[in-house]
Design a protein around this motif. Structure first.
Motif, PDB file in Angstrom:
ATOM      1  N   ILE A  42      74.081  57.697  31.751  1.00  0.00           N
ATOM      2  CA  ILE A  42      74.421  58.723  30.766  1.00  0.00           C
ATOM      3  C   ILE A  42      75.875  58.552  30.321  1.00  0.00           C
ATOM      4  CG2 ILE A  42      74.732  61.210  30.400  1.00  0.00           C
ATOM      5  CD1 ILE A  42      72.382  61.597  32.438  1.00  0.00           C
ATOM      6  N   GLY A  43      76.752  58.304  31.282  1.00  0.00           N
ATOM      7  CA  GLY A  43      78.164  58.096  30.954  1.00  0.00           C
ATOM      8  C   GLY A  43      78.384  56.907  30.042  1.00  0.00           C
ATOM      9  N   THR A  44      77.645  55.838  30.276  1.00  0.00           N
ATOM     10  CA  THR A  44      77.756  54.649  29.432  1.00  0.00           C
ATOM     11  C   THR A  44      77.265  54.936  28.021  1.00  0.00           C
ATOM     12  OG1 THR A  44      77.479  53.201  31.343  1.00  0.00           O
ATOM     13  CG2 THR A  44      77.036  52.236  29.181  1.00  0.00           C
ATOM     14  N   LEU A  45      76.151  55.665  27.916  1.00  0.00           N
ATOM     15  CA  LEU A  45      75.621  56.008  26.595  1.00  0.00           C
ATOM     16  C   LEU A  45      76.584  56.875  25.793  1.00  0.00           C
ATOM     17  CD1 LEU A  45      71.866  56.745  27.430  1.00  0.00           C
ATOM     18  CD2 LEU A  45      72.811  54.764  26.218  1.00  0.00           C
ATOM     19  N   VAL A  46      77.382  57.674  26.486  1.00  0.00           N
ATOM     20  CA  VAL A  46      78.374  58.514  25.799  1.00  0.00           C
ATOM     21  C   VAL A  46      79.671  57.740  25.576  1.00  0.00           C
ATOM     22  CG1 VAL A  46      79.825  60.570  26.049  1.00  0.00           C
ATOM     23  CG2 VAL A  46      77.397  60.667  26.651  1.00  0.00           C
ATOM     24  N   TYR A  47      80.096  56.993  26.595  1.00  0.00           N
ATOM     25  CA  TYR A  47      81.402  56.321  26.553  1.00  0.00           C
ATOM     26  C   TYR A  47      81.472  55.248  25.460  1.00  0.00           C
ATOM     27  CZ  TYR A  47      85.324  53.420  28.003  1.00  0.00           C
ATOM     28  OH  TYR A  47      86.490  52.710  28.021  1.00  0.00           O
ATOM     29  N   LEU A  48      80.465  54.413  25.352  1.00  0.00           N
ATOM     30  CA  LEU A  48      80.524  53.290  24.416  1.00  0.00           C
ATOM     31  C   LEU A  48      80.726  53.723  22.962  1.00  0.00           C
ATOM     32  CD1 LEU A  48      77.944  50.759  25.878  1.00  0.00           C
ATOM     33  CD2 LEU A  48      80.439  50.634  25.921  1.00  0.00           C
ATOM     34  N   PRO A  49      79.908  54.642  22.440  1.00  0.00           N
ATOM     35  CA  PRO A  49      80.148  55.039  21.043  1.00  0.00           C
ATOM     36  C   PRO A  49      81.498  55.742  20.846  1.00  0.00           C
ATOM     37  CG  PRO A  49      78.035  55.896  21.814  1.00  0.00           C
ATOM     38  CD  PRO A  49      78.693  55.236  22.961  1.00  0.00           C
ATOM     39  N   VAL A  50      81.881  56.580  21.789  1.00  0.00           N
ATOM     40  CA  VAL A  50      83.162  57.292  21.664  1.00  0.00           C
ATOM     41  C   VAL A  50      84.320  56.305  21.718  1.00  0.00           C
ATOM     42  CG1 VAL A  50      84.693  58.966  22.783  1.00  0.00           C
ATOM     43  CG2 VAL A  50      82.254  59.466  22.554  1.00  0.00           C
ATOM     44  N   ALA A  51      84.261  55.352  22.638  1.00  0.00           N
ATOM     45  CA  ALA A  51      85.329  54.359  22.755  1.00  0.00           C
ATOM     46  C   ALA A  51      85.386  53.479  21.510  1.00  0.00           C
ATOM     47  CB  ALA A  51      85.114  53.500  24.002  1.00  0.00           C
ATOM     48  N   MET A  52      84.231  53.156  20.945  1.00  0.00           N
ATOM     49  CA  MET A  52      84.225  52.332  19.741  1.00  0.00           C
ATOM     50  C   MET A  52      84.799  53.098  18.544  1.00  0.00           C
ATOM     51  SD  MET A  52      80.605  50.373  20.270  1.00  0.00           S
ATOM     52  CE  MET A  52      80.589  49.566  18.702  1.00  0.00           C
ATOM     53  N   LEU A  53      84.459  54.384  18.442  1.00  0.00           N
ATOM     54  CA  LEU A  53      85.004  55.192  17.347  1.00  0.00           C
ATOM     55  C   LEU A  53      86.517  55.370  17.470  1.00  0.00           C
ATOM     56  CD1 LEU A  53      82.262  57.940  16.977  1.00  0.00           C
ATOM     57  CD2 LEU A  53      82.827  56.148  15.332  1.00  0.00           C
ATOM     58  N   ARG A  54      86.983  55.548  18.699  1.00  0.00           N
ATOM     59  CA  ARG A  54      88.420  55.737  18.932  1.00  0.00           C
ATOM     60  C   ARG A  54      89.160  54.416  19.073  1.00  0.00           C
ATOM     61  NH1 ARG A  54      89.050  60.691  23.211  1.00  0.00           N
ATOM     62  NH2 ARG A  54      88.008  62.268  21.958  1.00  0.00           N
ATOM     63  N   ARG A  55      88.403  53.331  19.213  1.00  0.00           N
ATOM     64  CA  ARG A  55      88.970  51.991  19.409  1.00  0.00           C
ATOM     65  C   ARG A  55      89.889  51.923  20.626  1.00  0.00           C
ATOM     66  NH1 ARG A  55      88.991  49.094  13.784  1.00  0.00           N
ATOM     67  NH2 ARG A  55      87.420  50.361  12.795  1.00  0.00           N
ATOM     68  N   GLU A  56      89.419  52.553  21.699  1.00  0.00           N
ATOM     69  CA  GLU A  56      90.156  52.538  22.962  1.00  0.00           C
ATOM     70  C   GLU A  56      89.321  51.820  24.012  1.00  0.00           C
ATOM     71  OE1 GLU A  56      91.815  56.201  24.424  1.00  0.00           O
ATOM     72  OE2 GLU A  56      91.778  57.052  22.420  1.00  0.00           O
ATOM     73  N   ARG A  57      90.000  51.060  24.858  1.00  0.00           N
ATOM     74  CA  ARG A  57      89.285  50.360  25.933  1.00  0.00           C
ATOM     75  C   ARG A  57      89.401  51.080  27.262  1.00  0.00           C
ATOM     76  NH1 ARG A  57      89.480  43.909  25.776  1.00  0.00           N
ATOM     77  NH2 ARG A  57      88.058  43.716  24.033  1.00  0.00           N
ATOM     78  N   ASN A  58      90.509  51.679  27.543  1.00  0.00           N
ATOM     79  CA  ASN A  58      90.743  52.282  28.856  1.00  0.00           C
ATOM     80  C   ASN A  58      90.695  53.802  28.809  1.00  0.00           C
ATOM     81  OD1 ASN A  58      91.066  49.773  30.086  1.00  0.00           O
ATOM     82  ND2 ASN A  58      93.193  49.672  29.445  1.00  0.00           N
ATOM     83  N   MET A  59      89.812  54.338  27.993  1.00  0.00           N
ATOM     84  CA  MET A  59      89.664  55.779  27.880  1.00  0.00           C
ATOM     85  C   MET A  59      89.036  56.320  29.163  1.00  0.00           C
ATOM     86  SD  MET A  59      87.674  57.819  24.895  1.00  0.00           S
ATOM     87  CE  MET A  59      86.090  57.201  25.388  1.00  0.00           C
ATOM     88  N   GLU A  60      89.545  57.431  29.650  1.00  0.00           N
ATOM     89  CA  GLU A  60      89.004  58.030  30.865  1.00  0.00           C
ATOM     90  C   GLU A  60      88.154  59.234  30.519  1.00  0.00           C
ATOM     91  OE1 GLU A  60      91.800  58.873  33.925  1.00  0.00           O
ATOM     92  OE2 GLU A  60      92.798  56.947  33.721  1.00  0.00           O
ATOM     93  N   LEU A  61      86.991  59.312  31.148  1.00  0.00           N
ATOM     94  CA  LEU A  61      86.110  60.461  31.010  1.00  0.00           C
ATOM     95  C   LEU A  61      85.810  60.978  32.410  1.00  0.00           C
ATOM     96  CD1 LEU A  61      83.487  59.154  28.418  1.00  0.00           C
ATOM     97  CD2 LEU A  61      85.328  60.770  28.004  1.00  0.00           C
ATOM     98  N   PRO A  62      85.751  62.291  32.594  1.00  0.00           N
ATOM     99  CA  PRO A  62      85.395  62.819  33.921  1.00  0.00           C
ATOM    100  C   PRO A  62      83.935  62.491  34.250  1.00  0.00           C
ATOM    101  CG  PRO A  62      85.616  64.597  32.328  1.00  0.00           C
ATOM    102  CD  PRO A  62      86.040  63.337  31.644  1.00  0.00           C
TER     103      PRO A  62
END
Length: 92
Positions: A42-62
């Motif tokens: 679930i985290g991967t499904l959320v993290y990938l699109p958000v990171a791609m939109l923000r263009r961040e690689r080391n974004m932290e999510l709880p």
């Protein structure tokens, strides 16, 4: 421990560990493993699109935000999911 070794920093906080202890009391060790697997998915499904939109690689999510719905799924349908996986993998 493995996630911390790979990331070279703390991968799961103490709150996540406490949450997983509670999950274990309701679902057993197989439910804990399923919860971590589902939470990571679930985290991967959320993290990938958000990171791609923000263009961040080391974004932290709880992680607890993803562990909680995963724990609910493991509690409600964990045995069925495990049985399904064992059947399709040929391990059952």
């Amino acid at each position: 421990v493995i996630g911390s070794a790979i990331a070279k920093r703390e991968a799961m906080g103490r709150g996540d560990l406490k949450l997983m202890l509670m999950v274990g009391t309701f679902t057993s060790i197989s439910g804990v493993l399923l919860t971590v697997l589902l939470g990571a998915g679930i985290g991967t499904l959320v993290y990938l699109p958000v990171a791609m939109l923000r263009r961040e690689r080391n974004m932290e999510l709880p992680f607890g935000v993803f562990l909680a719905p995963a724990a609910l799924i493991a509690y409600l349908a964990g045995n069925q999911l495990i049985d399904w996986y064992l059947r399709i993998s040929g391990l059952a």
